[in-house]
Motif scaffolding. Structure first.
Motif, PDB file in Angstrom:
ATOM      1  N   GLN A 177      39.663 -49.186 -61.377  1.00 18.55           N
ATOM      2  CA  GLN A 177      38.985 -49.054 -60.090  1.00 18.55           C
ATOM      3  C   GLN A 177      37.977 -47.899 -60.146  1.00 18.55           C
ATOM      4  O   GLN A 177      36.931 -47.946 -59.545  1.00 18.55           O
ATOM      5  CB  GLN A 177      40.039 -48.799 -59.001  1.00 18.55           C
ATOM      6  N   PHE A 198      57.418 -44.638 -55.434  1.00 14.07           N
ATOM      7  CA  PHE A 198      56.898 -43.292 -55.695  1.00 14.07           C
ATOM      8  C   PHE A 198      57.706 -42.371 -54.784  1.00 14.07           C
ATOM      9  O   PHE A 198      57.596 -42.489 -53.566  1.00 14.07           O
ATOM     10  CB  PHE A 198      55.408 -43.190 -55.369  1.00 14.07           C
ATOM     11  N   VAL A 258      56.601 -49.105 -53.087  1.00 14.28           N
ATOM     12  CA  VAL A 258      55.186 -49.469 -53.116  1.00 14.28           C
ATOM     13  C   VAL A 258      54.986 -50.915 -53.572  1.00 14.28           C
ATOM     14  O   VAL A 258      54.093 -51.617 -53.121  1.00 14.28           O
ATOM     15  CB  VAL A 258      54.421 -48.493 -54.041  1.00 14.28           C
ATOM     16  N   SER A 303      43.914 -52.382 -48.196  1.00 15.54           N
ATOM     17  CA  SER A 303      44.060 -51.097 -48.864  1.00 15.54           C
ATOM     18  C   SER A 303      45.502 -50.605 -48.743  1.00 15.54           C
ATOM     19  O   SER A 303      46.105 -50.685 -47.680  1.00 15.54           O
ATOM     20  CB  SER A 303      43.102 -50.096 -48.223  1.00 15.54           C
ATOM     21  N   GLY A 304      46.064 -50.143 -49.857  1.00 14.76           N
ATOM     22  CA  GLY A 304      47.414 -49.595 -49.841  1.00 14.76           C
ATOM     23  C   GLY A 304      48.504 -50.639 -49.993  1.00 14.76           C
ATOM     24  O   GLY A 304      49.696 -50.315 -49.919  1.00 14.76           O
ATOM     25  N   SER A 305      48.147 -51.904 -50.244  1.00 15.47           N
ATOM     26  CA  SER A 305      49.174 -52.953 -50.310  1.00 15.47           C
ATOM     27  C   SER A 305      49.860 -53.022 -51.684  1.00 15.47           C
ATOM     28  O   SER A 305      50.780 -53.815 -51.870  1.00 15.47           O
ATOM     29  CB  SER A 305      48.573 -54.314 -49.936  1.00 15.47           C
ATOM     30  N   GLY A 306      49.399 -52.214 -52.651  1.00  9.95           N
ATOM     31  CA  GLY A 306      50.101 -52.156 -53.938  1.00  9.95           C
ATOM     32  C   GLY A 306      49.414 -52.878 -55.080  1.00  9.95           C
ATOM     33  O   GLY A 306      49.987 -53.017 -56.166  1.00  9.95           O
ATOM     34  N   LYS A 307      48.174 -53.297 -54.877  1.00 10.01           N
ATOM     35  CA  LYS A 307      47.456 -54.083 -55.890  1.00 10.01           C
ATOM     36  C   LYS A 307      47.249 -53.289 -57.179  1.00 10.01           C
ATOM     37  O   LYS A 307      47.580 -53.758 -58.266  1.00 10.01           O
ATOM     38  CB  LYS A 307      46.085 -54.539 -55.334  1.00 10.01           C
ATOM     39  N   THR A 308      46.679 -52.075 -57.035  1.00 14.48           N
ATOM     40  CA  THR A 308      46.418 -51.260 -58.229  1.00 14.48           C
ATOM     41  C   THR A 308      47.717 -50.910 -58.932  1.00 14.48           C
ATOM     42  O   THR A 308      47.803 -50.969 -60.166  1.00 14.48           O
ATOM     43  CB  THR A 308      45.649 -49.972 -57.836  1.00 14.48           C
ATOM     44  N   THR A 309      48.737 -50.574 -58.165  1.00 15.38           N
ATOM     45  CA  THR A 309      50.021 -50.204 -58.760  1.00 15.38           C
ATOM     46  C   THR A 309      50.578 -51.360 -59.591  1.00 15.38           C
ATOM     47  O   THR A 309      51.048 -51.158 -60.718  1.00 15.38           O
ATOM     48  CB  THR A 309      51.021 -49.801 -57.655  1.00 15.38           C
TER      49      THR A 309
END
Ligand SMILES: Nc1ncnc2c1ncn2[C@@H]1O[C@H](COP(=O)(O)OP(=O)(O)OP(=O)(O)O)[C@@H](O)[C@H]1O
Ligand SMILES: [Mg+2]
Length: 375
Positions: free
Chosen positions: A84, A15, A20, A40-46
């Motif tokens: 989410q 990004f 990411v 949190s922020g480790s790229g799972k959702t992405t």
């Protein structure tokens, strides 16, 4: 409906100038339940969004079955998703939301009604059929989203923290329900969570992510017993860490000095990191709370190998077990946690008592200090 395999090959996602997701390759078998676990922020959702088609990678390839879907529109992927942030249709009731995937197909009204009411029952929302999403709590909305995704019976189902808003008891019930439906339908599931207990409970395999990379992929048992790095060791299950200094290796065993009087032998050395273990090298010693035997201080013995002396700081009752916090002599670190099952009735230790902790060499894991660790 049978699940389809997913093949993810060298995916990169940035990004702006921020990377990411970096070099992620992962194969999920048909019908497998795989969890992406990470902070949190480790790229799972992405990563999930790229499988679903709501984000596109900068490089790499994603295949479902034998189809390359990397740049395919979301609605052409035969991939279901629970977001989410629930993403319910606000102008539709609970029943209409759940029925929606079936209305898109030629299913008779009678069948739709029957399956919707079954599914609503399963997620424990009977009586809420006529409500609109804004009239529901976060947890109730999440369950509607889960019901809507499951009713569609897609060959691949992606779920992004679908139970995070539920209380512990309901979450555990839903974990089992989702697992049962997944088993029955043979759906391939990629499930995102930052709750390691949930990942251990539900998954065939777990992929641990940190800072956009896969750190380790394996069965729950593998990750728990053979964490590849201290990050995984810390993230999966409970783990005690002590600072030590590498002393020697003899007869295939590594020995680490914990304090002036105490040393620990280990059967285990983390793979590929052996060059860290030279005389005087700083290592992190990792020990599971259930691998420690706590005893009243040995009366006559001198300090022996694999015995740590300490003082009880607190005793915490958890129902099925006690956690005993023990401050180790010569370690300024946080106290060591010892797990004692409640069935061992004699284990009544009190605050201030001096104790010995006995640890088998097979339970002593070693990691280099400062590398791949969460400090
Ligand atoms: N659209 C975006 N634009 C810029 N940065 C983004 C965007 N989406 C995510 N990021 C960044 O990418 C990183 C990974 O985010 P992601 O949502 O994938 O994490 P996550 O592992 O799902 O975290 P969480 O457990 O909090 O949901 C974060 O640093 C986030 O700030
Ligand atoms: Mg997320």
């Amino acid at each position: 409906m049978h699940g389809e395999p997913i093949d993810i090959l060298q995916i990169e996602k940035t990004f702006g100038d921020k990377s990411v997701v970096s070099d992620v390759s992962l194969s999920v078998k048909a019908g497998e339940f795989l969890s992406l676990l990470g902070p949190s922020g480790s790229g799972k959702t992405t990563l999930l969004m790229m499988i679903a088609g709501f984000e596109f990678p900068n490089a790499g390839q994603i295949c479902v079955g034998s189809r390359d879907i990397t740049y395919l529109a979301p609605n052409r992927r035969a991939v279901g998703m629970v977001f989410q942030k629930y993403a319910l249709f606000p102008h539709m009731t609970v029943a209409q939301n759940v029925a929606f995937p079936l209305r898109m197909r030629s299913v008779t009204t009678k069948d739709i009604n029957r399956r919707v009411s079954e599914m609503i029952d399963l997620v424990q929302l009977t009586g809420f059929e006529g409500r609109y999403p804004q009239q529901l709590s976060g947890g109730q909305q999440q369950r509607v989203a889960v019901a809507r995704a499951l009713i569609a019976e897609p060959p691949v189902l992606l779920m992004d923290e679908p139970l995070s808003a539920l209380d512990k008891k309901l979450r555990e019930t839903m974990q089992i329900e989702i697992k049962r439906i997944q088993n029955r339908l043979g759906v391939t599931v990629v499930y995102v969570t930052h709750d390691q207990e949930e990942a251990l409970t539900m998954s065939d395999r777990i992929a641990v992510m940190s800072e956009g990379r896969l750190v380790q992929v394996g069965s729950p048992f593998d990750l728990y017993q053979r964490p590849a790095t201290s990050f995984v060791a810390e993230f999966v299950g409970k783990m005690n860490f002590l600072n030590g200094e590498y002393v020697e290796a003899e007869l295939g065993k590594c020995r680490v000095r914990i304090s002036e009087h105490a040393t620990l032998s280990s059967d285990l050395v983390a793979d590929g990191e052996s060059e860290q273990y030279r005389l005087g090298g700083r290592v992190r010693v990792a020990i599971r709370p259930e691998d420690i035997t706590i005893t009243r201080r040995f009366e006559f013995g001198h300090t022996t190998d694999n015995v740590l002396r300490g003082t009880v700081e607190a005793v915490i009752f958890l129902g099925q077990a006690h956690i005993i916090l023990v401050q180790i002599e010569g370690q300024g670190e946080a106290p060591v946690q010892v797990l004692v099952p409640s069935s061992i009735g004699h284990a009544t230790f009190v605050q201030g008592e001096t104790v010995d902790l006995v640890i088998a060499p097979s339970a002593v894991r070693l990691f280099p200090r400062g590398v791949g660790s969460v400090q």
